[in-house]
Design an enzyme around this catalytic site. Sequence first.
Site, PDB file in Angstrom:
ATOM      1  N   ASP A  76       0.815  -1.207   0.000  1.00  0.00           N
ATOM      2  CA  ASP A  76       0.000   0.000   0.000  1.00  0.00           C
ATOM      3  C   ASP A  76       0.851   1.261   0.000  1.00  0.00           C
ATOM      4  O   ASP A  76       0.409   2.317  -0.469  1.00  0.00           O
ATOM      5  CB  ASP A  76      -0.923  -0.008   1.223  1.00  0.00           C
ATOM      6  CG  ASP A  76      -1.915   1.125   1.209  1.00  0.00           C
ATOM      7  OD1 ASP A  76      -2.686   1.227   0.232  1.00  0.00           O
ATOM      8  OD2 ASP A  76      -1.923   1.926   2.160  1.00  0.00           O
ATOM      9  N   ASP A  79       2.496   2.407  -4.071  1.00  0.00           N
ATOM     10  CA  ASP A  79       1.855   3.047  -5.220  1.00  0.00           C
ATOM     11  C   ASP A  79       2.010   4.564  -5.175  1.00  0.00           C
ATOM     12  O   ASP A  79       2.328   5.198  -6.189  1.00  0.00           O
ATOM     13  CB  ASP A  79       0.387   2.639  -5.361  1.00  0.00           C
ATOM     14  CG  ASP A  79      -0.409   2.805  -4.079  1.00  0.00           C
ATOM     15  OD1 ASP A  79       0.156   3.288  -3.079  1.00  0.00           O
ATOM     16  OD2 ASP A  79      -1.607   2.465  -4.088  1.00  0.00           O
ATOM     17  N   ASP A  98      -6.873   4.752  -5.769  1.00  0.00           N
ATOM     18  CA  ASP A  98      -6.239   4.273  -4.548  1.00  0.00           C
ATOM     19  C   ASP A  98      -7.195   4.370  -3.364  1.00  0.00           C
ATOM     20  O   ASP A  98      -7.369   3.409  -2.598  1.00  0.00           O
ATOM     21  CB  ASP A  98      -4.965   5.074  -4.286  1.00  0.00           C
ATOM     22  CG  ASP A  98      -4.234   4.601  -3.044  1.00  0.00           C
ATOM     23  OD1 ASP A  98      -4.013   3.387  -2.907  1.00  0.00           O
ATOM     24  OD2 ASP A  98      -3.881   5.444  -2.201  1.00  0.00           O
ATOM     25  N   ASP A 102      -8.905   1.142  -1.533  1.00  0.00           N
ATOM     26  CA  ASP A 102      -8.592   0.956  -0.106  1.00  0.00           C
ATOM     27  C   ASP A 102      -9.852   0.647   0.688  1.00  0.00           C
ATOM     28  O   ASP A 102      -9.875  -0.229   1.549  1.00  0.00           O
ATOM     29  CB  ASP A 102      -7.925   2.208   0.467  1.00  0.00           C
ATOM     30  CG  ASP A 102      -6.437   2.271   0.166  1.00  0.00           C
ATOM     31  OD1 ASP A 102      -5.882   1.269  -0.342  1.00  0.00           O
ATOM     32  OD2 ASP A 102      -5.827   3.323   0.430  1.00  0.00           O
TER      33      ASP A 102
END
Length: 205
Positions: A76, A79, A98, A102
């Site tokens: 995580d 990126d 993103d 998530d």
Amino acid sequence: MTQEQPIKPRVTLTDQLRVRTRFIIDPVVEMLARFKLGPDFLTVLGFATHLLFAYLIAIGEFRWAALAIAALSPLDALDGALARKLGRKQGGFGAFLDSSLDRLAEIALFGGFIYYYYTQDNALMLAVAYLAVSGSLMVSYARSRAEALGFQAKMGIASRVERYVLLVAFLALNLPHILLPILAALTYFTFFQRMWAVWQQSRDH
């Protein structure tokens, strides 16, 4: 406080870890950039790992789930670092992807608990799992909504990194029935911490 005086962002555990693990992250990001892998690929890969976490939890393999989360959840952090390395625009589609994945990843992960307790015919823990995932989502929503309105809301005792630390620790101990009530309580407490902080900031404007 006036509009011209920006609110100083609070330093979170996530920020601290990002600084302290830079010596690990930077070389990995350099390698990924050389292979021309995009940050969106890492974002999708990070989401896919949560399907693995959810599966392991759903079948009751809590210690394996803890190991997988500890080993793979650092993806995580890559990126965003890769996006900065490649000079990608901040706040573009990648940031939206993103943030969205998530949240979907957390839903998938807690879905593993919900399925497990469904198979165990444990209505109480099903309800606790629901509270834990809804609290987790509200913590993230509070921050994103606050920032959209020009406030800071990164504070709180159970941000995403803290939640994952608890996941790893209690799953490694094979104690999901202890983990979920703690997460439910801490996430809602964090949500109200952020709500209170935004209310205070709004009074100063």
